[in-house]
Design an enzyme around this catalytic site. Structure first.
Site, mmCIF file in Angstrom:
data_model
loop_
_atom_site.group_PDB
_atom_site.id
_atom_site.type_symbol
_atom_site.label_atom_id
_atom_site.label_comp_id
_atom_site.label_asym_id
_atom_site.label_seq_id
_atom_site.Cartn_x
_atom_site.Cartn_y
_atom_site.Cartn_z
ATOM 1 N N LYS A 45 13.135 -5.831 27.184
ATOM 2 C CA LYS A 45 14.372 -5.061 27.016
ATOM 3 C C LYS A 45 15.318 -5.688 25.992
ATOM 4 O O LYS A 45 16.536 -5.609 26.118
ATOM 5 C CB LYS A 45 15.105 -4.850 28.354
ATOM 6 C CG LYS A 45 14.225 -4.288 29.471
ATOM 7 C CD LYS A 45 13.401 -3.092 29.039
ATOM 8 C CE LYS A 45 14.267 -1.912 28.613
ATOM 9 N NZ LYS A 45 13.448 -0.813 28.030
ATOM 10 N N HIS A 100 5.592 -10.531 24.974
ATOM 11 C CA HIS A 100 6.687 -11.138 25.742
ATOM 12 C C HIS A 100 6.335 -12.567 26.155
ATOM 13 O O HIS A 100 7.013 -13.153 27.010
ATOM 14 C CB HIS A 100 6.966 -10.320 27.005
ATOM 15 C CG HIS A 100 7.440 -8.921 26.754
ATOM 16 N ND1 HIS A 100 8.399 -8.618 25.818
ATOM 17 C CD2 HIS A 100 7.091 -7.742 27.337
ATOM 18 C CE1 HIS A 100 8.623 -7.312 25.831
ATOM 19 N NE2 HIS A 100 7.843 -6.764 26.728
ATOM 20 N N SER A 130 19.840 -2.778 30.654
ATOM 21 C CA SER A 130 18.691 -1.995 30.223
ATOM 22 C C SER A 130 17.521 -2.159 31.190
ATOM 23 O O SER A 130 16.851 -1.189 31.551
ATOM 24 C CB SER A 130 18.279 -2.416 28.812
ATOM 25 O OG SER A 130 17.173 -1.681 28.365
#
Length: 291
Positions: A45, A100, A130
């Site tokens: 995010k 990630h 988010s």
């Protein structure tokens, strides 16, 4: 299913269990890196999809000129969330990935400093906001009834991506081991053209002024939200699953946390942030009007 069952704990890091590619995870250390590979690395995010679109437009002329109908997620696939089980060894160079991963789990080949990493970071209050909405939208994630519950979970690192502080600090403190550029979500938001030029310089990509303008135009939030190839909506709904008819790209603004955090929550987070990030000189922008 509780949160622990939804998460896969692998070498001290949390992955979303149902969509992560276990085979890739177990062989990450030896994943073959090419000298011209490029990795977008983010905490969840923080602008992943946006940067995927930007780099797709920089690298792939057919995407920039819209002469080929290909999903951005296929041009710049996720390394560890390889939902479509793509054989990355057969992809032509240059390969562009997103990930990630924390610094200590990336393939060893990235440490020869030839392949490039673009690390995108975002102010964590907007990341939390988010992520809160995202977890209540995507079927495979555990939702939270309220922001307070999610903030607690986020600060405990009990989410896919683990602890935000560890991710950002880990990459920054070990930056000398990699060929890496740090770019903030907020600087891209405030001056996308300058950010695109900065990325081109780092990546060694020479684009004409018209091409840079084309990248900027197609990478605006408004244009991406209306382009199903760029916004992941098809993949999420057809291959991952959603809990509602919402949209993956929600607002994309700076400072939306102010609409969700109470004063007490904000002050508590500020104290933790100042303590944990005091030695990290990265610039964080908390509001669109803040310089």
């Amino acid at each position: 299913m509780d949160s622990d069952e939804r998460l896969l704990h692998f070498k001290g890091f949390n992955f979303e269990r149902s969509t992560v590619d276990i085979d890739i995870l177990e062989n990450l250390e030896d994943f073959d890196i090419r000298d011209d590979d490029v990795f977008i690395i983010t905490y969840p995010k923080s602008g992943t999809i946006w940067t995927q679109q930007i780099l797709s437009l920089i690298y792939f002329e057919t995407h920039r000129k819209q002469t080929e109908n290909v999903e951005t997620a296929d041009l710049v696939p996720s390394l560890e969330y390889n939902i479509r089980k793509v054989d990355f060894t057969k992809r032509p160079s240059p390969r562009v990935f997103c990930s990630h991963l924390p610094y200590y789990l990336v393939p060893n080949g990235l440490k020869n400093k030839k392949a490039k990493i673009v690390y995108i970071y975002r102010n964590p209050k907007d990341v939390i906001t988010s992520y809160f909405h995202f977890s209540n939208f995507v079927a495979v994630l555990e939702g939270c009834e309220n922001m307070d519950m999610f903030i607690h979970k986020f600060l405990d690192g009990k989410v896919a991506g683990s602890l935000w502080f560890d991710h950002v600090k880990g990459w920054y403190e070990h930056r000398h081991k990699f060929n890496i550029l740090f770019v903030s979500y907020e600087e891209m938001k405030k001056d996308l053209k300058s950010a695109v030029q900065k990325l081109c310089n780092f990546l060694g990509k020479e684009l004409s002024d018209d091409d840079v303008d084309a990248v900027v135009r197609q990478a605006t939030f408004k244009n991406m939200k209306s382009d199903s190839r760029a916004n992941l909506s098809n993949i999420l709904k057809k291959e991952v699953g959603t809990k509602s008819d919402g949209h993956f790209m929600r607002k994309g603004t700076i400072g939306d946390w102010k609409n969700h955090f109470t004063v007490a929550q904000s002050e508590r987070f500020d104290m933790i942030f100042q303590r944990k990030m005091k030695d990290i000189p990265l610039k964080f922008i908390w509001d669109i009007n803040e310089e």
